[in-house]
Scaffold this active site. Sequence first.
Site, PDB file in Angstrom:
ATOM      1  N   TYR A  10       0.827  -1.215   0.000  1.00 33.31           N
ATOM      2  CA  TYR A  10       0.000   0.000   0.000  1.00 33.31           C
ATOM      3  C   TYR A  10       0.856   1.258   0.000  1.00 33.31           C
ATOM      4  CZ  TYR A  10      -4.245  -2.645   0.809  1.00 33.31           C
ATOM      5  OH  TYR A  10      -5.299  -3.497   0.662  1.00 33.31           O
ATOM      6  N   VAL A  11       2.066   1.154   0.550  1.00 32.80           N
ATOM      7  CA  VAL A  11       2.948   2.316   0.586  1.00 32.80           C
ATOM      8  C   VAL A  11       3.926   2.291  -0.583  1.00 32.80           C
ATOM      9  CG1 VAL A  11       4.799   3.420   1.907  1.00 32.80           C
ATOM     10  CG2 VAL A  11       2.715   2.706   3.047  1.00 32.80           C
ATOM     11  N   SER A 126       9.103   2.229   5.730  1.00 35.41           N
ATOM     12  CA  SER A 126       8.252   1.538   6.712  1.00 35.41           C
ATOM     13  C   SER A 126       8.241   2.338   7.999  1.00 35.41           C
ATOM     14  CB  SER A 126       8.839   0.165   7.071  1.00 35.41           C
ATOM     15  OG  SER A 126       8.978  -0.654   5.959  1.00 35.41           O
ATOM     16  N   CYS A 273      -2.133   0.686  10.574  1.00 35.51           N
ATOM     17  CA  CYS A 273      -1.098   1.439  11.305  1.00 35.51           C
ATOM     18  C   CYS A 273      -1.436   1.873  12.723  1.00 35.51           C
ATOM     19  CB  CYS A 273      -0.716   2.667  10.494  1.00 35.51           C
ATOM     20  SG  CYS A 273      -0.004   2.247   8.895  1.00 35.51           S
ATOM     21  N   PHE A 274      -2.627   2.440  12.932  1.00 36.75           N
ATOM     22  CA  PHE A 274      -2.866   3.118  14.205  1.00 36.75           C
ATOM     23  C   PHE A 274      -2.562   2.226  15.417  1.00 36.75           C
ATOM     24  CE2 PHE A 274      -6.057   6.589  12.669  1.00 36.75           C
ATOM     25  CZ  PHE A 274      -5.012   7.232  12.042  1.00 36.75           C
TER      26      PHE A 274
END
Length: 478
Positions: A10-11, A126, A273-274
Amino acid sequence: MKIACIGAGYVGGPTMAMVALHCPEIEVVVVDINEERIKAWNSDKLPIYEPGLLEVVKECRGRNLFFSTDTKKHVGEADIVFVSVNTPTKTTGIGAGKAADLTYWEGAARLIASVSTSSKIVVEKSTVPVKTAEAIGKVLKRNCQDPNVQFEILSNPEFLAEGTAIEDLRHPDRVLIGGSDTESGRKAIESLASVYAHWIPRERILTANLWSAELAKLTANAFLAQRISSINAISALCEATGADVQQVAHAIGTDSRIGPKFLNASVGFGGSCFQKDILNLCYVCESVGLKEVAEYWYQVVSMNDYQKQRFVERVISAMFNTVSKKKIAIFGFAFKKDTGDTRETPAVDVCKGLIRDGAKVCVYDPEVTAEQIFRDLSAPKFEWDRPNYSRSASHMLENVQVVQDADAAAEGAHAICVLTEWDAFKTYDYQAMYDKMTKPAFIFDGRNILDHAKLREIGFIVYALGKPLDAFLQKNYA
Ligand code: NAI
C-alpha cells in the site's frame, strides 16, 4: 539515478508510482517477494484499490516505472533503496502483542548488504521503532563484503492515508527526511530532497535528525488515533445523557485550536497502522522506563476496543438480548471508504462478537472479496501483517455469508449494521429493504451516515452512534 523500493504494498506501490510520474529521468523499480502481487502490479487489476492510482501507474509503467521479483538485480543496481516492508506487531516472544517485529526489515537490510557493490542511500519508508536506523546500520555494515561500499541511512516516514493516497502523495502537507548530522548525511538528505522537489515545494520538505523523524511518524499516528478515541469516548457519554455527538463535535471543531478534522465518532478506528504504531510507541516507552507515558497511550487502544465491544453490546441488547440464529446484514467490511483494505478493520471484531452470540452475519462490501472476508474472520490477531498472509488459506465459516449486493444482505435480516462509510450506502432504497426484512427491523449506524429521521419514518428502529437513543432502545421502555 536508479531507485529501488523493497515492498510493493500500500505504501511502496503508490509512493514509487508518484516518484516515477514526476521524475521521468529516474528509473524506479518496485520489488517484492510476492510474485502474485508483482503480477497484479503489472496488470490492469492492481493489487490494491486506491482512487486515481491506476491512471498514474498506467502513465509511467514500462516508461520509468517497473515492478519485478528480481530483487537482487534491482537493489544491487540502485543508488537509493527505499524499504517499505511489513513491520508487524510481534505475536510471540519478548514484547509479544506490542513490540514491532523487524524480521522483514532486517531481511531487507541483509539483502541490500549482500548485493551491494556500490554505495547507497537506504531509506526507511516503513514505520519503525525509534532507533531502528542504528540497528539497520550495523546489519548493513557487517554483512557487506565490499569495504568500499558506504551506506547512508535516512528516515523518510510516509504520512499518506489510504483512500486518498494519490492526492496525499501529490500534495503532501509535508515530506519529512531524517538523517545524520554529518557531511555524508546532509548530502544524502539533499539527494532525496531533490527527488521530492520535482513536484513538492521546498518549504514543505522538512529535515530532522534520524530519531526525530522516526519518532514523528509514531507520534503522528498516536495523535490521530487519540482524537478518534477521544470523540468515541464522548459518544458513549452522549448516549447516556441525550447529547448528540455530531453537535458536540461541530461545536468543538469550530474552535481553531481544535479544528474540525478527525472528529467523527464511529465504531472504532482500523487500518494497518494506528493500533500497531501506538502499541509500538508504548513498547518503546516501556523499554526506556517510561511506564506512565506508555499507560497514557495504551488507553487510546483500550478505548477503541471498548467502542467496538460497546457497539456489539448495543446490537445484542436492542435485539432482546439475543441474536442467536438471527441474520444480521453487515454493510461494509473495509476499515474505511474508498479502500479495499481490511487490516484491523472494526468489522472483524464486530462480526466476531456477533457470531460468538450465535448471529448469522451476511456481509456486503463493494471492494472486499469474499475470500478476504473469510480469511480475516478466521485469522488469529496480528496475523494479517505477514508477507504470506494474502496467500494463506481462506476458510469458509458456518455463520458467515458474503453476498454481492446490499439487497441480498438485507433480505430476511433482522438488522443492518453499517460498519464502513461508503457513499453508496446513503442512497439505497431502504423502504424496499425494510419491506423484505424481519420485523422489528433494526439499523445500527456505526458511521452516522444515514438519514435517521427518514429511516424512522419507514419503520426502522434506529441506533445512531453517539446520538439520543430511540425510546425503543432505552432500558425503561416497555
Ligand atoms: P504491505 O503489507 O501492503 O506491503 C509490504 C510488502 O512488503 C508486501 O507486499 C511484502 O510481500 C513485501 N515484503 C516483505 N518482506 C520483503 C522482503 N524481504 N523483500 C521483498 N518484499 C518484502 O504493507 P504497507 O501497508 O505497504 O506498509 C509497509 C510499511 O509502511 C509498514 O511499516 C507500515 O506501517 C508503513 N505505512 C503504511 C501506511 C498505510 O497506509 N498502509 C501508511 C504509512 C506507513
